[in-house]
Design a protein around this motif. Structure first.
Motif, short mmCIF file in Angstrom:
data_model
loop_
_atom_site.label_atom_id
_atom_site.label_comp_id
_atom_site.label_asym_id
_atom_site.label_seq_id
_atom_site.Cartn_x
_atom_site.Cartn_y
_atom_site.Cartn_z
N LEU A 297 53.39 45.94 67.47
CA LEU A 297 52.58 44.86 68.03
C LEU A 297 53.30 43.52 67.88
N SER A 298 53.94 43.30 66.73
CA SER A 298 54.68 42.05 66.52
C SER A 298 55.83 41.92 67.51
N GLU A 299 56.52 43.04 67.79
CA GLU A 299 57.60 43.03 68.79
C GLU A 299 57.05 42.67 70.17
N LYS A 300 55.91 43.25 70.52
CA LYS A 300 55.30 42.95 71.82
C LYS A 300 54.90 41.47 71.90
N ILE A 301 54.33 40.95 70.81
CA ILE A 301 53.95 39.53 70.78
C ILE A 301 55.17 38.66 71.00
N GLN A 302 56.27 38.97 70.30
CA GLN A 302 57.50 38.18 70.43
C GLN A 302 58.03 38.25 71.86
N ASN A 303 57.99 39.44 72.47
CA ASN A 303 58.46 39.59 73.85
C ASN A 303 57.64 38.74 74.82
N PHE A 304 56.31 38.77 74.67
CA PHE A 304 55.47 37.97 75.56
C PHE A 304 55.69 36.48 75.34
N GLU A 305 55.84 36.07 74.08
CA GLU A 305 56.09 34.65 73.82
C GLU A 305 57.42 34.22 74.45
N ASN A 306 58.43 35.07 74.37
CA ASN A 306 59.73 34.77 75.00
C ASN A 306 59.60 34.69 76.52
N LEU A 307 58.87 35.65 77.12
CA LEU A 307 58.68 35.64 78.57
C LEU A 307 57.95 34.38 79.03
N ILE A 308 56.93 33.99 78.28
CA ILE A 308 56.19 32.78 78.62
C ILE A 308 57.09 31.56 78.54
N ALA A 309 57.89 31.48 77.48
CA ALA A 309 58.80 30.34 77.32
C ALA A 309 59.83 30.31 78.45
N GLU A 310 60.39 31.47 78.80
CA GLU A 310 61.38 31.53 79.88
C GLU A 310 60.75 31.15 81.22
N THR A 311 59.53 31.61 81.47
CA THR A 311 58.86 31.30 82.73
C THR A 311 58.54 29.82 82.81
N ARG A 312 58.11 29.23 81.68
CA ARG A 312 57.86 27.78 81.66
C ARG A 312 59.14 27.01 81.93
N ALA A 313 60.25 27.47 81.34
CA ALA A 313 61.53 26.80 81.54
C ALA A 313 61.95 26.88 83.00
N SER A 314 61.76 28.04 83.64
CA SER A 314 62.14 28.15 85.04
C SER A 314 61.20 27.34 85.92
N SER A 315 59.97 27.16 85.48
CA SER A 315 59.02 26.32 86.20
C SER A 315 59.48 24.87 86.22
N ASN A 316 60.05 24.45 85.10
CA ASN A 316 60.55 23.07 85.01
C ASN A 316 61.85 22.89 85.79
N ASP A 317 62.58 23.99 85.99
CA ASP A 317 63.86 23.92 86.69
C ASP A 317 63.71 23.92 88.21
N THR A 318 62.55 24.26 88.71
CA THR A 318 62.38 24.38 90.16
C THR A 318 62.06 23.03 90.79
N LYS A 319 63.01 22.15 90.77
CA LYS A 319 62.86 20.84 91.40
C LYS A 319 63.37 20.96 92.84
N SER A 320 62.58 20.47 93.74
CA SER A 320 62.94 20.57 95.14
C SER A 320 62.28 19.45 95.91
N SER A 321 62.87 19.09 97.02
CA SER A 321 62.26 18.06 97.87
C SER A 321 61.54 18.73 99.04
N MET A 322 61.20 19.98 98.87
CA MET A 322 60.62 20.74 99.97
C MET A 322 59.10 20.59 100.07
N GLY A 323 58.48 19.81 99.22
CA GLY A 323 57.04 19.59 99.34
C GLY A 323 56.22 20.81 99.04
N ASP A 324 55.56 21.35 100.09
CA ASP A 324 54.64 22.49 99.92
C ASP A 324 55.32 23.70 99.30
N LYS A 325 56.56 23.94 99.69
CA LYS A 325 57.30 25.09 99.16
C LYS A 325 57.43 24.97 97.64
#
Length: 146
Positions: A14-42
């Motif tokens: 369970l601890s391994e699963k928790i760590q994996n989900f925390e890592n996935l959430i952190a990576e997804t948040r980081a990629s969310s911050n990286d998606t800068k675009s001037s495309m507006g709606d996209k």
């Protein structure tokens, strides 16, 4: 098989699963911050999709955290009936009534960890060694309980 060892192994999984989900959430948040675009709606659609993914991962993480908390209530004591904390042996296999984790291997034996709320655990609830229970029109005999 020592129940305390089994519980410790489940805690580790369970601890391994928790760590994996925390890592996935952190990576997804980081990629969310990286998606800068001037495309507006996209850009907004992409951010919303990433936010939905983060929310989905968070729900799964919360479920595992609940399982870890619940596991604290499972005591490594002997059982004489099918109940929370019992290891039940039937013709179909070994079942540990604890948390829904699926199949794990302990001392070269396959044990299926099931929740007390699962249909299987409910069907065998309070039964003792030698009794028969039915699930999905199939009878199973309880061969042993630890």
């Amino acid at each position: 098989m020592e129940k305390s060892n089994l519980l410790q192994l489940i805690r580790i999984k369970l601890s391994e699963k928790i760590q994996n989900f925390e890592n996935l959430i952190a990576e997804t948040r980081a990629s969310s911050n990286d998606t800068k675009s001037s495309m507006g709606d996209k850009y907004e659609t992409g951010r919303e999709m990433l936010q939905q993914e983060i929310n989905n991962l968070q729900v799964q993480l919360n479920e595992i955290l609940k399982q870890k908390d619940f596991l604290k209530t499972v005591l490594p004591k002997p059982s004489d009936k099918a109940e929370k904390g019992a290891i039940v042996k039937t013709e179909k296999g070994l079942f540990f009534i604890s948390v829904s984790l699926g199949e794990i291997k302990v001392e070269n034996e396959k044990i299926i960890c099931i929740s007390p709320e699962s249909p299987l655990a409910k069907a065998m609830n309070s039964k003792i060694k030698g009794e028969i229970f039915s699930l999905n029109n199939m009878n199973q005999k309880i061969l042993d309980i630890e």
